[in-house]
Design a protein around this motif. Structure first.
Motif, PDB file in Angstrom:
ATOM      1  N   ASP A  92       0.826  -1.210   0.000  1.00 10.90           N
ATOM      2  CA  ASP A  92       0.000   0.000   0.000  1.00 10.90           C
ATOM      3  C   ASP A  92       0.860   1.261   0.000  1.00 10.90           C
ATOM      4  N   VAL A  93       1.993   1.218   0.697  1.00 16.41           N
ATOM      5  CA  VAL A  93       2.897   2.376   0.707  1.00 16.41           C
ATOM      6  C   VAL A  93       3.478   2.596  -0.684  1.00 16.41           C
ATOM      7  N   GLU A  94       3.890   1.509  -1.354  1.00 16.84           N
ATOM      8  CA  GLU A  94       4.427   1.635  -2.709  1.00 16.84           C
ATOM      9  C   GLU A  94       3.406   2.261  -3.645  1.00 16.84           C
ATOM     10  N   VAL A  95       2.170   1.791  -3.601  1.00 16.78           N
ATOM     11  CA  VAL A  95       1.116   2.301  -4.478  1.00 16.78           C
ATOM     12  C   VAL A  95       0.851   3.784  -4.207  1.00 16.78           C
ATOM     13  N   GLU A  96       0.744   4.135  -2.928  1.00 17.48           N
ATOM     14  CA  GLU A  96       0.452   5.526  -2.581  1.00 17.48           C
ATOM     15  C   GLU A  96       1.569   6.459  -3.050  1.00 17.48           C
ATOM     16  N   ALA A  97       2.808   6.069  -2.840  1.00 13.15           N
ATOM     17  CA  ALA A  97       3.931   6.923  -3.230  1.00 13.15           C
ATOM     18  C   ALA A  97       4.011   7.079  -4.746  1.00 13.15           C
TER      19      ALA A  97
END
Length: 324
Positions: A19-24
């Motif tokens: 989720d962090v990868e997608v958001e960034a």
């Protein structure tokens, strides 16, 4: 804040990391080619004798605020690790990235890796490149990330097709390379690794054996459709290839290698090969809306071919390396 390596077999931990990868990526890079969650699962959980991955997460109050990805090649480049650090946009400039970098660097040093590299993509904000340099990294090679909207206009396809010299038969396959072509295909993949520009990156070209290709095909098939076009001369000799990946559940296409072997250049085979993979994509994968490729600006022949197709630059990719 706590930093630890996550258990990749725990789907909840892996999903929070992803989720962090997608958001960034959504915040920083509007035209990025994003991997899917299924592709990540396959990468970190499927047996792989050639590469291993480690995923670190920085958490505050049970919420993942930053991540790091550390990878090692297991049969070549034993000095080298690939290392990516990502922080949620709202948590940046708090030292989280530095802490993740320090933790990942300690882990890769413990594994005997004396150098690390990362791909840093710049759209407008050079903050990621500034961070990499602050960590001691040096930009050792640059490429343009190019994007092509699909489908092409019929008139453009006709214009490109008219430029092709019909001295070769173009053979295409999806997924598994035909057994009778695998040795020649492996030779071309090895040539590609030797020819691809890497600037001053401290990286040794990888030899692609038939066994290594077969292992990659089997693993990638779980997350990608693979399309390959190869140019075959009348005597059966292969003169080049083009390799394309289509992630399951995505509307994008990743144009990877396009190589013309040294003795076969000057016949516009690169153009013919790209047209062949394009034909397969529009016929069998009409849901795809864009193709993406990366090209060294100094590679004038490939830049000319990409420009003729209508590719446009959307990012500048820096290969950044740090050495102990």
């Amino acid at each position: 804040m706590e930093i630890r390596e996550i258990d990749v077999l725990d789907r909840s931990q892996l999903a929070a990391w992803f989720d962090v990868e997608v958001e960034a990526i959504s915040h920083d890079r509007p035209h990025a080619v994003s991997r899917t969650f299924d592709a990540l699962v396959t990468q970190v959980t499927e047996p792989n004798e050639y590469h291993e991955s480690h995923l670190l997460a920085a958490s505050e109050g049970g919420v993942v605020v930053g991540i790091a990805e550390l990878g090692y090649s297991l049969q070549d480049n034993p000095h080298l690790a690939d290392l990516e650090v990502t922080v949620r946009p709202e948590h940046r400039r708090r030292g989280i990235g530095r802490a993740l970098y320090a933790a990942a660097s300690a882990q890769r040093r413990a594994a005997g890796r004396t150098s690390a590299f990362a791909e840093v993509n710049v759209v407008r904000d050079e903050g990621p490149l500034t961070f990499a340099r602050a960590m001691g990294g040096e930009s050792v090679h640059e490429e343009d990330h190019l994007m092509l909207d699909l489908p092409l206009a019929d008139e453009r396809v006709r214009e490109l097709t008219a430029k092709v010299v019909n001295d070769y038969e173009i053979v295409t396959w999806q997924g598994r390379c035909p057994d009778e072509l695998i040795d020649a295909y492996a030779e071309m993949r090895t040539q590609m690794n030797q020819d691809v520009p890497v600037g001053e990156l401290d990286w040794e070209a990888v030899v692609m054996t038939p066994e290594r290709i077969r292992a990659g095909e089997a693993r990638l098939a779980k997350s990608y459709d693979i399309v390959v076009a190869a140019a075959r001369r009348a005597d059966g000799v292969l003169g080049g290839y083009s390799l394309v990946y289509l992630a399951h559940g995505s509307d994008q296409v990743w144009q990877d290698d396009t190589l013309v072997m040294p003795d076969h250049r000057g016949h516009r085979l690169g153009l013919a090969l790209k047209l062949a993979t394009y034909a397969v994509i529009v016929a069998e994968h009409p849901e795809r809306v864009s193709m993406h490729t990366w090209t060294d600006p100094e590679n004038r022949a490939m830049c000319a071919t990409n420009t003729a197709f209508g590719y446009r630059p959307v990012e500048r990719m820096h290969e950044v390396q740090v050495k102990d």
